[in-house]
Design a protein around this motif. Structure first.
Motif, short mmCIF file in Angstrom:
data_model
loop_
_atom_site.label_atom_id
_atom_site.label_comp_id
_atom_site.label_asym_id
_atom_site.label_seq_id
_atom_site.Cartn_x
_atom_site.Cartn_y
_atom_site.Cartn_z
N ARG A 227 -5.55 -5.64 -1.07
CA ARG A 227 -6.25 -5.11 -2.24
C ARG A 227 -6.91 -3.79 -1.84
NH1 ARG A 227 -6.74 -8.48 -6.58
NH2 ARG A 227 -6.26 -10.69 -6.21
N THR A 228 -6.56 -2.75 -2.56
CA THR A 228 -7.09 -1.42 -2.26
C THR A 228 -7.08 -0.58 -3.53
OG1 THR A 228 -6.69 0.63 -1.03
CG2 THR A 228 -4.77 -0.74 -1.52
N PRO A 229 -8.08 0.28 -3.71
CA PRO A 229 -8.06 1.16 -4.89
C PRO A 229 -6.97 2.23 -4.81
CG PRO A 229 -9.95 1.64 -3.49
CD PRO A 229 -9.33 0.40 -2.95
N HIS A 230 -6.34 2.37 -3.65
CA HIS A 230 -5.27 3.36 -3.48
C HIS A 230 -3.95 2.63 -3.22
CE1 HIS A 230 -8.58 6.22 -3.17
NE2 HIS A 230 -9.10 5.47 -2.20
N ALA A 231 -3.61 1.70 -4.10
CA ALA A 231 -2.44 0.85 -3.88
C ALA A 231 -1.15 1.66 -3.86
CB ALA A 231 -2.37 -0.23 -4.96
N ALA A 232 -1.00 2.59 -4.79
CA ALA A 232 0.24 3.37 -4.85
C ALA A 232 0.42 4.22 -3.59
CB ALA A 232 0.25 4.25 -6.09
N ARG A 233 -0.65 4.83 -3.12
CA ARG A 233 -0.55 5.67 -1.92
C ARG A 233 -0.22 4.83 -0.69
NH1 ARG A 233 -5.58 8.74 1.00
NH2 ARG A 233 -4.38 9.70 2.71
N LEU A 234 -0.89 3.67 -0.55
CA LEU A 234 -0.63 2.81 0.60
C LEU A 234 0.81 2.27 0.55
CD1 LEU A 234 -1.62 1.39 3.14
CD2 LEU A 234 -2.51 -0.45 1.70
N ALA A 235 1.31 1.96 -0.64
CA ALA A 235 2.69 1.48 -0.75
C ALA A 235 3.67 2.55 -0.29
CB ALA A 235 2.98 1.06 -2.19
N ALA A 236 3.41 3.79 -0.68
CA ALA A 236 4.31 4.87 -0.25
C ALA A 236 4.25 5.06 1.26
CB ALA A 236 3.93 6.15 -0.97
N GLN A 253 4.27 -4.12 -5.65
CA GLN A 253 3.04 -3.71 -6.31
C GLN A 253 2.87 -4.59 -7.55
OE1 GLN A 253 2.70 0.46 -6.78
NE2 GLN A 253 0.80 0.38 -7.97
N GLU A 254 1.92 -5.50 -7.49
CA GLU A 254 1.80 -6.54 -8.51
C GLU A 254 0.85 -6.17 -9.64
OE1 GLU A 254 0.81 -10.13 -6.51
OE2 GLU A 254 2.80 -10.35 -5.63
N SER A 260 1.64 -6.95 -2.33
CA SER A 260 2.16 -8.03 -1.50
C SER A 260 3.22 -7.42 -0.59
CB SER A 260 2.77 -9.15 -2.35
OG SER A 260 1.76 -9.82 -3.08
N VAL A 261 3.01 -7.54 0.72
CA VAL A 261 3.87 -6.89 1.70
C VAL A 261 4.59 -7.97 2.49
CG1 VAL A 261 3.99 -5.26 3.61
CG2 VAL A 261 2.22 -5.00 1.84
N TYR A 262 5.92 -7.97 2.43
CA TYR A 262 6.75 -8.90 3.17
C TYR A 262 7.35 -8.18 4.38
CZ TYR A 262 6.61 -11.72 -1.09
OH TYR A 262 6.20 -12.45 -2.18
#
Length: 670
Positions: A227-236, A253-254, A260-262
């Protein structure tokens, strides 16, 4: 062990059947989970196995179908839904009543209360129990007769983690003693954590039959919840890092600020977030309901970022069944829990045919006794594999039918009568306060009405003692007895504790005789006590004159007792026929309102012959057979029946008894 062959429910109008040709096996000494989302057919499959629902197929419990087991409750313990007990009954009283139905000693109730940890709550009413306590009581009911097999439908539904862990421990202990446990669940994590084998259903069809370890490896994968306020950036950044290091990582990205990272770990994700100055609110290892789609061998880069709605990506709301079956077909044969060839099917079935059952018998011999041929089930499945080539190989180890015909029909069978019907009926009647409150209300209303009638006057003394004004069709005592009789069967249908695992309330003559006996004794006591209370109240208010015993007290007493007992029996029979307390009481009231005028018309229309002098002629005929004056009782009974109310009541009782017997015989024939 449990063997299910070709379970198929009847089609539902334009919809496909809820269960379509489902076959599986639950071994003794193991916990087997029947997994599927809501509407997958789990409950329908259990109901077909227990002969609670019509359909086709066959289910064997240690080599015998259910209808050939003499005492099913001693072989199979069932928990389907809520505990079907009267809400005013206590926990201990409910179990003691079921002890009489199962034919086990009453001390067994206290023993199972200790097992499920409800000793301190044994005096609580069923209507006040919490969800967790209700589940514990349901498990106690299933364990009451010490059955070999337990069948439970979603037993951990809405339980806390601690209560669910305790429940699974009890089921594991039962399996460890050699018992068979089959539970239905919609939670894949619960199935993997609890069961030894997982059978997956999807839209009524079996899609996988796997060992729990294979199920966890192929269908449950660890993931990292972020959980992070910068979910899109962390996903990239995670995607870029995975491509750089050539690792297979999937980022889902839920919605909102959750990922959720597998295929990664908390340490790697934390280091990457720290290096790039990303604030993280949560970083935890979890077990995912579904892993990502398996990459075909030889693929280098399987990293993917998917944006999915929260209703699809959240763990409990995902439907892993059909997509998972498709994914398993891409894996190598060793990674898939279901056999992929006819030889594998035969081998898996042959392996399932070994090992001791709870009573020490050889499972292989048991299978041979069940199957019509002498060849074991596994070898016959391998020999007949070409008949099932059209099936998907991922559908698990199905048991092909040895004949091209349809499976045998499953007919709903009525539950057996309690092994101790009289003891059961006594505990049922005295376990709640309805009967006592009804009797107290009858006594109060009758006494008040007698005082009012005496004050008004113009009421004969026999009617005064019975508190029966001419304006009312029946006295309070008769109405109260009819209500108690109607409750005897009405409560069975409203709160079917007796037949929770076998369908409709039984219509056996043993149970009927017990209900008639108990209701008759109750009505007799109510009739005597009512007259005594009325006489005592009249003596206290108006003196001895109105409380004197009538000269014809014997015939009047017989008529009075016959009326009250007859109303009670009419209530019992009518409630048993129409399955309703209201219908039973309505049948009692219908006797003076409808049947008596009909009898009057029949008697008034026949003037060709007269029955005058019948008592005298009866006395002359039976005088030699009754040397001690016993013919007076017979004459009194004949006079009671000759009265309009007595004749109408006898006619109603005869009709209701015939209807009850007809429905009982029809239920046995079906």
């Amino acid at each position: 062990m449990i063997q299910a062959f070709g379970l198929t429910s009847h089609p539902r109008k334009e919809l496909p059947p809820a269960v379509d040709d489902v076959s599986f096996e639950a071994r003794a000494g193991h916990v087997t989970a029947l997994l599927g989302a809501a509407g997958a057919g789990k409950t329908t499959a259990l109901r077909l196995m227990l002969e609670l629902q019509r359909g086709r197929g066959l289910a064997h419990f240690r080599g015998r179908p259910l209808h050939r087991i003499a005492h099913p409750s001693r072989e199979i313990g069932v928990l389907l839904g809520e505990v079907p007990g009267h809400p005013a009954r206590t926990v201990r009283g409910h179990l003691r009543m079921l002890c009489a139905a199962a034919g086990v000693p009453v001390r067994r109730a206290d023993e199972v209360l200790e097992v499920v940890g409800l000793v301190s709550l044994r005096d609580e009413r069923l209507g006040t129990l919490s969800r967790g306590v209700d589940r514990r009581l349901g498990l106690a009911c299933a364990l009451l007769a010490d059955p070999h097999t337990l069948i439970l439908d979603n037993p951990a539904d809405r339980l806390s983690v601690r209560e669910g862990r305790w429940l699974h421990g009890v089921l594991r202990a039962h399996a460890g003693q050699g018992g068979t446990v089959l539970l239905a669940t919609c939670d894949p994590k619960e199935a993997a954590r609890t069961a030894d084998r997982v059978i997956t259903l999807d839209h009524g069809r079996l899609v996988a039959d796997q060992d729990a370890r294979d199920f966890a490896r192929t269908r449950l994968r660890p993931r990292v919840a972020v959980r992070t306020p910068h979910a899109a950036r962390l996903a990239a950044l995670l995607t870029k890092d995975a491509r750089t290091t050539r690792r297979s990582v999937e980022v889902v990205q839920e919605g909102g600020n959750r990922l959720s990272v597998y295929g990664s770990s908390c340490a790697d994700i934390g280091d990457l977030a720290h290096r790039n100055g990303i604030l993280v609110h949560q970083l935890a290892d979890e077990i995912g309901d579904m892993g990502p789609t398996t990459t075909a061998p030889g693929t280098v880069d399987a990293t993917e970022v998917r944006n999915v709605p929260p209703t699809v990506a959240t763990g409990a709301d995902r439907n892993p069944l059909r997509a998972d079956a498709e994914r398993n077909t891409l894996q190598a044969g060793a990674d898939v829990g279901a056999p992929q060839s006819a030889a594998d099917i035969g081998a898996s079935q042959d392996d399932a045919a070994h090992g001791p059952t709870r009573d020490g018998t050889d499972r292989g011999l048991e299978n041979q006794a069940v199957d019509p041929g002498n060849q074991p089930a596994g070898q016959r499945a391998a020999a007949e594999a070409p008949t099932a080539d059209s099936r998907d190989a991922s559908s698990g180890p199905l048991l092909p039918s040895p004949h091209p015909t349809l499976p045998p029909p499953i007919s709903v069978r009525s539950a057996p009568s309690p092994l101790r019907p009289l003891r059961y009926e006594l505990r049922r009647a005295t376990g709640v306060g309805t009967g006592f409150l009804t009797a107290a209300a009858v006594l109060v209303v009758s006494a008040v009405m007698a005082v009012v009638l005496a004050r008004v006057g113009h009421t004969p003394q026999p009617r005064l003692l019975a508190a029966w004004p001419r304006e009312l069709p029946l006295p309070p005592a008769a109405l109260g007895a009819g209500l108690l009789g109607a409750l005897a069967f009405g409560d069975e249908f409203r709160h079917p504790a007796l037949a929770a695992d076998r369908g409709t309330v039984p219509r056996r003559l043993g149970l009927l005789a017990a209900k008639l006996l108990v209701s008759g004794i109750t009505a007799l006591a109510l009739a005597v006590v009512t007259v005594g209370c009325d006489a005592e109240v009249l003596y206290l208010v108006y003196g001895r004159e109105l409380a004197e015993v009538p000269a014809e007290w014997l015939s009047l007493g017989v008529s009075w007792v016959g009326l009250v007992v007859g109303c009670a029996w009419a209530g019992v029979l009518a409630a048993g026929v129409f399955r309703s307390t209201t219908a039973g009481l309505a049948a009692v009231v219908a006797v003076p309102v409808l049947v008596v005028p009909l009898v009057h018309k029949v008697l008034e229309g026949s003037e060709v012959r007269s029955a005058a002098g019948f008592p005298l002629r009866l006395r002359e005929v039976l005088l030699a057979q009754w040397p001690f004056g016993g013919e007076r009782y017979l004459v009194g009974t004949a006079r009671v029946i000759a009265q309009p109310v007595g004749g109408a009541l006898a006619l109603s009782l005869t009709a209701l008894l015939c209807a009850y017997l007809l429905t009982a015989v029809r239920g046995r024939v079906r």
